[in-house]
Design a protein around this motif. Structure first.
Motif, PDB file in Angstrom:
ATOM      1  N   LEU A 201     -21.644  18.631 -32.310  1.00 15.34           N
ATOM      2  CA  LEU A 201     -21.398  18.737 -33.759  1.00 15.34           C
ATOM      3  C   LEU A 201     -20.817  20.105 -34.092  1.00 15.34           C
ATOM      4  O   LEU A 201     -19.824  20.228 -34.832  1.00 15.34           O
ATOM      5  CB  LEU A 201     -22.714  18.527 -34.528  1.00 15.34           C
ATOM      6  N   MET A 202     -21.432  21.146 -33.505  1.00 17.39           N
ATOM      7  CA  MET A 202     -20.957  22.508 -33.784  1.00 17.39           C
ATOM      8  C   MET A 202     -19.541  22.701 -33.233  1.00 17.39           C
ATOM      9  O   MET A 202     -18.686  23.295 -33.891  1.00 17.39           O
ATOM     10  CB  MET A 202     -21.913  23.544 -33.163  1.00 17.39           C
ATOM     11  N   ILE A 203     -19.293  22.193 -32.038  1.00 17.65           N
ATOM     12  CA  ILE A 203     -17.956  22.342 -31.441  1.00 17.65           C
ATOM     13  C   ILE A 203     -16.909  21.667 -32.338  1.00 17.65           C
ATOM     14  O   ILE A 203     -15.856  22.238 -32.642  1.00 17.65           O
ATOM     15  CB  ILE A 203     -17.926  21.728 -30.018  1.00 17.65           C
ATOM     16  N   ASN A 204     -17.231  20.460 -32.784  1.00 23.43           N
ATOM     17  CA  ASN A 204     -16.257  19.718 -33.598  1.00 23.43           C
ATOM     18  C   ASN A 204     -16.039  20.406 -34.951  1.00 23.43           C
ATOM     19  O   ASN A 204     -14.915  20.481 -35.449  1.00 23.43           O
ATOM     20  CB  ASN A 204     -16.751  18.282 -33.797  1.00 23.43           C
ATOM     21  N   ASN A 205     -17.132  20.931 -35.518  1.00 25.68           N
ATOM     22  CA  ASN A 205     -16.982  21.625 -36.808  1.00 25.68           C
ATOM     23  C   ASN A 205     -16.198  22.922 -36.656  1.00 25.68           C
ATOM     24  O   ASN A 205     -15.363  23.251 -37.503  1.00 25.68           O
ATOM     25  CB  ASN A 205     -18.358  21.897 -37.435  1.00 25.68           C
ATOM     26  N   ILE A 206     -16.449  23.645 -35.577  1.00 34.69           N
ATOM     27  CA  ILE A 206     -15.684  24.885 -35.356  1.00 34.69           C
ATOM     28  C   ILE A 206     -14.201  24.539 -35.226  1.00 34.69           C
ATOM     29  O   ILE A 206     -13.335  25.202 -35.795  1.00 34.69           O
ATOM     30  CB  ILE A 206     -16.176  25.623 -34.082  1.00 34.69           C
ATOM     31  N   ARG A 207     -13.951  23.475 -34.488  1.00 38.52           N
ATOM     32  CA  ARG A 207     -12.565  23.032 -34.290  1.00 38.52           C
ATOM     33  C   ARG A 207     -11.869  22.811 -35.625  1.00 38.52           C
ATOM     34  O   ARG A 207     -10.700  23.119 -35.794  1.00 38.52           O
ATOM     35  CB  ARG A 207     -12.649  21.729 -33.481  1.00 38.52           C
ATOM     36  N   HIS A 208     -12.607  22.252 -36.590  1.00 37.85           N
ATOM     37  CA  HIS A 208     -12.012  21.952 -37.902  1.00 37.85           C
ATOM     38  C   HIS A 208     -12.321  23.037 -38.938  1.00 37.85           C
ATOM     39  O   HIS A 208     -12.126  22.809 -40.141  1.00 37.85           O
ATOM     40  CB  HIS A 208     -12.530  20.606 -38.412  1.00 37.85           C
ATOM     41  N   SER A 209     -12.855  24.166 -38.472  1.00 35.99           N
ATOM     42  CA  SER A 209     -13.245  25.272 -39.370  1.00 35.99           C
ATOM     43  C   SER A 209     -14.146  24.791 -40.510  1.00 35.99           C
ATOM     44  O   SER A 209     -13.992  25.196 -41.665  1.00 35.99           O
ATOM     45  CB  SER A 209     -11.998  25.962 -39.940  1.00 35.99           C
ATOM     46  N   ALA A 276     -12.222  37.439 -32.530  1.00 32.05           N
ATOM     47  CA  ALA A 276     -13.681  37.450 -32.329  1.00 32.05           C
ATOM     48  C   ALA A 276     -14.371  37.493 -33.691  1.00 32.05           C
ATOM     49  O   ALA A 276     -13.949  38.226 -34.589  1.00 32.05           O
ATOM     50  CB  ALA A 276     -14.068  38.663 -31.485  1.00 32.05           C
ATOM     51  N   GLY A 277     -15.412  36.686 -33.861  1.00 32.71           N
ATOM     52  CA  GLY A 277     -16.179  36.686 -35.111  1.00 32.71           C
ATOM     53  C   GLY A 277     -15.743  35.619 -36.106  1.00 32.71           C
ATOM     54  O   GLY A 277     -16.426  35.354 -37.090  1.00 32.71           O
ATOM     55  N   THR A 278     -14.605  34.955 -35.833  1.00 30.86           N
ATOM     56  CA  THR A 278     -14.089  33.958 -36.787  1.00 30.86           C
ATOM     57  C   THR A 278     -15.093  32.811 -36.982  1.00 30.86           C
ATOM     58  O   THR A 278     -15.467  32.480 -38.120  1.00 30.86           O
ATOM     59  CB  THR A 278     -12.750  33.351 -36.285  1.00 30.86           C
ATOM     60  N   SER A 279     -15.543  32.217 -35.880  1.00 30.28           N
ATOM     61  CA  SER A 279     -16.381  31.005 -35.986  1.00 30.28           C
ATOM     62  C   SER A 279     -17.760  31.340 -36.548  1.00 30.28           C
ATOM     63  O   SER A 279     -18.350  30.531 -37.289  1.00 30.28           O
ATOM     64  CB  SER A 279     -16.517  30.333 -34.628  1.00 30.28           C
ATOM     65  N   GLU A 280     -18.272  32.518 -36.192  1.00 29.15           N
ATOM     66  CA  GLU A 280     -19.620  32.872 -36.651  1.00 29.15           C
ATOM     67  C   GLU A 280     -19.705  32.885 -38.177  1.00 29.15           C
ATOM     68  O   GLU A 280     -20.757  32.622 -38.758  1.00 29.15           O
ATOM     69  CB  GLU A 280     -20.003  34.233 -36.066  1.00 29.15           C
ATOM     70  N   GLN A 281     -18.590  33.168 -38.827  1.00 33.59           N
ATOM     71  CA  GLN A 281     -18.600  33.184 -40.292  1.00 33.59           C
ATOM     72  C   GLN A 281     -18.868  31.797 -40.879  1.00 33.59           C
ATOM     73  O   GLN A 281     -19.170  31.657 -42.057  1.00 33.59           O
ATOM     74  CB  GLN A 281     -17.255  33.701 -40.811  1.00 33.59           C
ATOM     75  N   LEU A 282     -18.731  30.758 -40.037  1.00 37.50           N
ATOM     76  CA  LEU A 282     -18.953  29.384 -40.528  1.00 37.50           C
ATOM     77  C   LEU A 282     -20.431  29.005 -40.555  1.00 37.50           C
ATOM     78  O   LEU A 282     -20.807  27.973 -41.120  1.00 37.50           O
ATOM     79  CB  LEU A 282     -18.203  28.384 -39.637  1.00 37.50           C
ATOM     80  N   LEU A 327     -12.696  20.358 -26.036  1.00 40.88           N
ATOM     81  CA  LEU A 327     -11.368  20.784 -26.503  1.00 40.88           C
ATOM     82  C   LEU A 327     -10.250  20.110 -25.710  1.00 40.88           C
ATOM     83  O   LEU A 327      -9.133  19.971 -26.208  1.00 40.88           O
ATOM     84  CB  LEU A 327     -11.239  22.310 -26.433  1.00 40.88           C
ATOM     85  N   SER A 328     -10.561  19.670 -24.493  1.00 41.34           N
ATOM     86  CA  SER A 328      -9.522  18.937 -23.750  1.00 41.34           C
ATOM     87  C   SER A 328      -9.662  17.424 -23.952  1.00 41.34           C
ATOM     88  O   SER A 328      -8.949  16.641 -23.325  1.00 41.34           O
ATOM     89  CB  SER A 328      -9.555  19.303 -22.263  1.00 41.34           C
ATOM     90  N   HIS A 329     -10.621  17.006 -24.776  1.00 42.33           N
ATOM     91  CA  HIS A 329     -10.801  15.571 -25.065  1.00 42.33           C
ATOM     92  C   HIS A 329     -10.897  15.365 -26.580  1.00 42.33           C
ATOM     93  O   HIS A 329     -11.795  14.668 -27.066  1.00 42.33           O
ATOM     94  CB  HIS A 329     -12.056  15.032 -24.367  1.00 42.33           C
ATOM     95  N   ASP A 331      -9.003  13.626 -28.388  1.00 42.54           N
ATOM     96  CA  ASP A 331      -8.795  12.199 -28.709  1.00 42.54           C
ATOM     97  C   ASP A 331     -10.147  11.490 -28.764  1.00 42.54           C
ATOM     98  O   ASP A 331     -10.413  10.685 -29.656  1.00 42.54           O
ATOM     99  CB  ASP A 331      -7.973  11.504 -27.611  1.00 42.54           C
ATOM    100  N   TRP A 332     -10.959  11.776 -27.753  1.00 45.44           N
ATOM    101  CA  TRP A 332     -12.286  11.154 -27.683  1.00 45.44           C
ATOM    102  C   TRP A 332     -13.091  11.520 -28.939  1.00 45.44           C
ATOM    103  O   TRP A 332     -13.682  10.645 -29.584  1.00 45.44           O
ATOM    104  CB  TRP A 332     -13.009  11.622 -26.408  1.00 45.44           C
ATOM    105  N   LEU A 333     -13.083  12.808 -29.278  1.00 47.24           N
ATOM    106  CA  LEU A 333     -13.821  13.260 -30.474  1.00 47.24           C
ATOM    107  C   LEU A 333     -13.307  12.548 -31.729  1.00 47.24           C
ATOM    108  O   LEU A 333     -14.094  12.082 -32.563  1.00 47.24           O
ATOM    109  CB  LEU A 333     -13.641  14.769 -30.661  1.00 47.24           C
ATOM    110  N   ASP A 334     -11.989  12.457 -31.831  1.00 46.39           N
ATOM    111  CA  ASP A 334     -11.414  11.830 -33.024  1.00 46.39           C
ATOM    112  C   ASP A 334     -11.737  10.335 -33.063  1.00 46.39           C
ATOM    113  O   ASP A 334     -12.002   9.779 -34.128  1.00 46.39           O
ATOM    114  CB  ASP A 334      -9.896  12.059 -33.073  1.00 46.39           C
ATOM    115  N   HIS A 335     -11.749   9.691 -31.889  1.00 46.38           N
ATOM    116  CA  HIS A 335     -12.075   8.252 -31.864  1.00 46.38           C
ATOM    117  C   HIS A 335     -13.519   8.019 -32.297  1.00 46.38           C
ATOM    118  O   HIS A 335     -13.795   7.127 -33.103  1.00 46.38           O
ATOM    119  CB  HIS A 335     -11.885   7.687 -30.458  1.00 46.38           C
ATOM    120  N   VAL A 336     -14.453   8.803 -31.751  1.00 44.15           N
ATOM    121  CA  VAL A 336     -15.854   8.509 -32.078  1.00 44.15           C
ATOM    122  C   VAL A 336     -16.205   8.905 -33.515  1.00 44.15           C
ATOM    123  O   VAL A 336     -17.064   8.283 -34.131  1.00 44.15           O
ATOM    124  CB  VAL A 336     -16.884   9.125 -31.086  1.00 44.15           C
TER     125      VAL A 336
END
Ligand code: NAD
Ligand code: DAU
Length: 356
Positions: A201-209, A276-282, A327-329, A331-336
């Motif tokens: 969940l955190m990875i996907n949210n970071i990906r989408h800021s 550095a520090g960008t994602s932590e602000q989320l 991050l290399s999958h 498509d998988w994240l977007d499908h699910v």
């Protein structure tokens, strides 16, 4: 081909189940691996794309609660082993809708136990392996570890349903002599985990800021187990575990949630080439989960001593491998997350090309 061991894996299209199915199909070409899965929101056949053509793999779409279907599978395939993973697995969903957890986790387990009991006249060469969770033991304070002797103290509808299923499995061992083994493990992480659970969940949210919702003050502690280490442990217990016994499986990898999320933020900034520090602000502290267990920690000494198992992945290395996989999958994240993963089943299976 005559198979040496027909194994029913339930929930094989889910996160842990798909890693186990892959391991068994590849490692044991003479075994027949039959994957029974209802394909709920958490079950995704894209997880098993690389083994679906294997000669020793069969997918069956169905509900473990459907006793007649389960009975037929025992009859048709002469099953001698069940590895039972199918479950409703997410604590937050159990708080919103306990009944689905009672149905699948309790009634579904009894449906399988009854079918095994009816089919297996003698226990020799048979095994009912129940995969369970450390959450049945309740919540720890700052020190101590769950052992196989820790009294049960489940505190969420999810963990209460899993505790109930564990008790029923043991009851069938003592009452009917059904050959059973149980393992209870800590929080799994790695590829193919549905992005409702903390790490994906955190990875996907970071990906989408998007905001990173940390429950309460983030001080809760979980022990993180690399999912392939878990599948290896199941393989060992399946072959060498002692009947009637319980084995705890843990990663020796405790993190406070907030430390884990911060560490993941650092890894993601690097991988996404962000300052550095960008994602932590989320990071956003949100209302706590009701009845939120404070700490889980596992003493896996019995499994290590008896079967020589050790976890192989720990600390930041595991987070880095996990983040890199998602991050290399994408498509998988977007499908699910969009529901598009269901198209895979419709296209590949519903037309009757594969499976039942
Ligand atoms: P998951 O939610 O990713 O997958 C569950 C699978 O079971 C899905 O494929 C789903 O379609 C299937 N399923 C659900 N209801 C079903 C039903 N009625 N009939 C047939 N199939 C059904 O779960 P997971 O995280 O892979 O967990 C697998 C098992 O391991 C569960 O029993 C869970 O309690 C246990 N466990 C999980 C963790 C963890 O960290 N994920 C830790 C300890 C124990
Ligand atoms: O311990 C084993 C259990 O681990 C398994 O039996 C469960 O099936 C599995 O879901 C997992 O349960 P948790 O509740 O520990 O996992 P989850 O990923 O939901 O949460 C991990 C921790 O992170 C927990 O303390 C709650 C917190 N959390 C979770 C989410 C989803 C957050 O702070 N924010 C979130 O958005």
């Amino acid at each position: 081909m005559q198979f040496s061991r027909p194994i029913l894996v339930t929930g094989g299209a889910g996160f842990i189940g798909s890693h186990l199915v892959r391991l068994l199909v590849n490692k044991y070409p003479t075994y027949r691996i039959i994957n029974l899965d209802k394909l709920t929101y958490a079950g995704n056949l894209e997880n098993l794309r690389d083994v679906e053509e294997a000669h020793n793999y069969l997918f069956v779409k169905g509900d473990i609660v459907d006793h007649e279907l389960v009975r037929q599978l025992f009859e048709e395939h002469g099953l001698d082993t069940v590895v039972h993973l199918a479950a409703e697995s997410h604590v937050d969903r159990s708080i919103d809708n306990p009944m689905a957890f009672i149905q699948t986790n309790i009634v579904g387990t009894v449906s399988l136990l009854n079918a095994a009991r009816a089919a297996w006249e003698a226990p020799e060469g048979k095994l009912f392996y129940h995969v369970s969770t450390d959450e049945v033991y309740g919540s720890l304070g700052e020190t101590g570890f769950f052992t196989e002797k820790t009294p049960y103290d489940p505190r969420s509808p999810y963990s209460a349903s899993k505790a109930s299923s564990d008790h029923l499995v043991r009851a069938y061992y003592h009452t009917y002599g059904l050959p059973v083994v149980i393992s209870n493990c800590s929080n799994n992480y790695g590829p193919y985990q549905f992005p409702e659970k903390l790490i994906p969940l955190m990875i996907n949210n970071i990906r989408h800021s998007k905001p990173l919702p940390v429950y309460g003050d983030g001080s809760n502690v979980r022990d993180w187990l690399w999912v392939e280490d878990h599948a290896r442990a199941i393989d060992l217990i399946l072959h060498r575990g002692r009947l009637g016994e319980t084995y705890n499986i843990g990663g020796d990898n405790e993190w406070r949630n907030i430390d884990l999320v911060r560490s993941l933020c650092r890894v993601m900034d690097e991988l996404l080439d962000r300052p550095a520090g960008t994602s932590e602000q989320l990071i956003t502290f949100v209302k706590d989960r009701p009845g939120h267990d404070q700490r889980y920690a596992i003493d896996a000494g019995k499994l290590k001593a008896e079967l020589g198992w050790e976890p192989s992945v720990q600390a930041e290395e595991g987070l880095r491998k996990t983040a890199a996989w998602y991050l290399s999958h994408t498509d998988w994240l977007d499908h699910v997350t969009s529901g598009a993963y269901q198209d895979y089943y419709r296209l590949h299976y519903e037309a009757g090309a594969k499976g039942l």
